[in-house]
Design a protein around this motif. Structure first.
Motif, mmCIF file in Angstrom:
data_model
loop_
_atom_site.group_PDB
_atom_site.id
_atom_site.type_symbol
_atom_site.label_atom_id
_atom_site.label_comp_id
_atom_site.label_asym_id
_atom_site.label_seq_id
_atom_site.Cartn_x
_atom_site.Cartn_y
_atom_site.Cartn_z
ATOM 1 N N SER A 146 -44.234 -16.487 42.916
ATOM 2 C CA SER A 146 -44.158 -15.240 42.167
ATOM 3 C C SER A 146 -42.961 -14.411 42.624
ATOM 4 N N PHE A 147 -42.410 -13.670 41.704
ATOM 5 C CA PHE A 147 -41.330 -12.748 42.040
ATOM 6 C C PHE A 147 -41.890 -11.417 42.539
ATOM 7 N N ASP A 148 -43.187 -11.245 42.403
ATOM 8 C CA ASP A 148 -43.847 -10.024 42.843
ATOM 9 C C ASP A 148 -44.218 -10.183 44.323
ATOM 10 N N VAL A 149 -43.619 -9.385 45.169
ATOM 11 C CA VAL A 149 -43.801 -9.492 46.610
ATOM 12 C C VAL A 149 -45.264 -9.261 46.996
ATOM 13 N N GLU A 150 -45.927 -8.305 46.375
ATOM 14 C CA GLU A 150 -47.324 -8.016 46.723
ATOM 15 C C GLU A 150 -48.256 -9.149 46.333
ATOM 16 N N VAL A 151 -47.990 -9.778 45.204
ATOM 17 C CA VAL A 151 -48.786 -10.935 44.784
ATOM 18 C C VAL A 151 -48.593 -12.073 45.776
ATOM 19 N N LYS A 152 -47.347 -12.308 46.138
ATOM 20 C CA LYS A 152 -47.026 -13.362 47.105
ATOM 21 C C LYS A 152 -47.700 -13.079 48.446
ATOM 22 N N GLU A 153 -47.645 -11.835 48.895
ATOM 23 C CA GLU A 153 -48.261 -11.477 50.166
ATOM 24 C C GLU A 153 -49.787 -11.625 50.119
ATOM 25 N N GLY A 154 -50.394 -11.290 48.981
ATOM 26 C CA GLY A 154 -51.839 -11.480 48.820
ATOM 27 C C GLY A 154 -52.226 -12.946 48.955
ATOM 28 N N ALA A 155 -51.405 -13.817 48.372
ATOM 29 C CA ALA A 155 -51.666 -15.255 48.479
ATOM 30 C C ALA A 155 -51.546 -15.719 49.927
ATOM 31 N N VAL A 156 -50.532 -15.232 50.619
ATOM 32 C CA VAL A 156 -50.338 -15.609 52.027
ATOM 33 C C VAL A 156 -51.519 -15.128 52.868
ATOM 34 N N LYS A 157 -51.981 -13.915 52.639
ATOM 35 C CA LYS A 157 -53.123 -13.393 53.408
ATOM 36 C C LYS A 157 -54.378 -14.222 53.153
ATOM 37 N N SER A 158 -54.585 -14.626 51.915
ATOM 38 C CA SER A 158 -55.735 -15.488 51.609
ATOM 39 C C SER A 158 -55.619 -16.811 52.334
ATOM 40 N N MET A 159 -54.429 -17.402 52.293
ATOM 41 C CA MET A 159 -54.218 -18.686 52.968
ATOM 42 C C MET A 159 -54.363 -18.555 54.476
ATOM 43 N N THR A 160 -53.914 -17.445 55.024
ATOM 44 C CA THR A 160 -54.046 -17.214 56.459
ATOM 45 C C THR A 160 -55.521 -17.137 56.848
ATOM 46 N N ALA A 161 -56.324 -16.458 56.029
ATOM 47 C CA ALA A 161 -57.761 -16.372 56.301
ATOM 48 C C ALA A 161 -58.415 -17.748 56.198
ATOM 49 N N ILE A 162 -57.979 -18.534 55.222
ATOM 50 C CA ILE A 162 -58.523 -19.891 55.071
ATOM 51 C C ILE A 162 -58.160 -20.731 56.289
ATOM 52 N N ALA A 163 -56.885 -20.700 56.670
ATOM 53 C CA ALA A 163 -56.415 -21.497 57.808
ATOM 54 C C ALA A 163 -57.070 -21.047 59.104
ATOM 55 N N GLY A 164 -57.323 -19.762 59.241
ATOM 56 C CA GLY A 164 -57.903 -19.229 60.458
ATOM 57 C C GLY A 164 -59.384 -19.492 60.614
ATOM 58 N N SER A 165 -60.023 -19.971 59.568
ATOM 59 C CA SER A 165 -61.480 -20.163 59.633
ATOM 60 C C SER A 165 -61.870 -21.376 60.475
ATOM 61 N N ASN A 166 -61.092 -22.449 60.362
ATOM 62 C CA ASN A 166 -61.349 -23.630 61.198
ATOM 63 C C ASN A 166 -60.223 -24.641 61.022
ATOM 64 N N GLU A 167 -60.219 -25.629 61.878
ATOM 65 C CA GLU A 167 -59.150 -26.628 61.887
ATOM 66 C C GLU A 167 -59.126 -27.452 60.599
ATOM 67 N N ARG A 168 -60.291 -27.768 60.077
ATOM 68 C CA ARG A 168 -60.359 -28.591 58.861
ATOM 69 C C ARG A 168 -59.693 -27.878 57.679
#
Length: 195
Positions: A146-168
């Motif tokens: 996305s060209f929208d920085v806030e949308v991109k950052e929201g996606a990154v935060k979601s992915m960070t929460a997913i990755a931080g939940s467990n190794e799998r």
């Protein structure tokens, strides 16, 4: 000689539809005001009153983006505040509706959808696994373009929460070419996206 045909007056119909739209907006805004009080008793009363089906059945997919944003916001707050709501909201048919918000035309709906997914993934490992199992990684990865920085950052935060939940779940992100997309976006000139 026939005179001009008069058009029937449909104002009562448009008035009724407008009142229905106003009622939905008022309802979701009131729910968010109640949740903003941070009172666990209010959260419990809303859940006991079967609020969640109202949010995820008609309101998350409402034709009015403001209603969708407010419904997703309420889902995010309830998930962050209580495990009980996260358990219900991560059911496959419910989660599919939240994930579909990531493909919306309205950026506010998309950002509210990523925030709701982030809250779910951050709350409990099983919630994060449900988010991954729902297929959310594909639209989240697409949002990195996305060209929208806030949308991109929201996606990154979601992915960070997913990755931080467990190794799998972290491996799911790595196996899904998401890391490559993240690195490309972070290396872009003046990228405000950070992990």
């Amino acid at each position: 000689m026939v005179g001009p045909v008069s058009k029937p007056n449909y104002k009562p119909v448009s008035d009724a539809l407008l009142e229905y739209q106003k009622a939905r907006v008022t309802f979701v805004n009131t729910v968010n005001e109640l949740l903003a009080k941070g009172d666990p008793g209010i959260d419990a009363a809303l859940l006991d009153g079967n609020l969640l089906p109202l949010l995820y059945m008609p309101l998350v997919q409402d034709i009015v983006p403001t209603v969708q944003v407010a419904a997703l916001g309420a889902m995010k707050t309830l998930t962050a505040n209580t495990e009980r709501s996260g358990d219900e909201l991560t059911a496959p048919e419910t989660l599919a509706k939240v994930v579909s918000s990531l493909s919306h035309d309205n950026r506010r709906v998309i950002m509210s959808g990523t925030a709701a997914l982030q809250a779910m993934a951050a709350k409990k490992e099983s919630h994060a696994a449900a988010v991954v199992g729902s297929g959310a990684l594909v639209p989240l990865r697409a949002l990195l373009e996305s060209f929208d920085v806030e949308v991109k950052e929201g996606a990154v935060k979601s992915m960070t929460a997913i990755a931080g939940s467990n190794e799998r779940n972290m491996e799911e992100l790595l196996d899904d070419d998401t890391l490559t997309s993240l690195v490309i976006n972070m290396n872009a000139a003046a990228s405000p996206v950070t992990l």
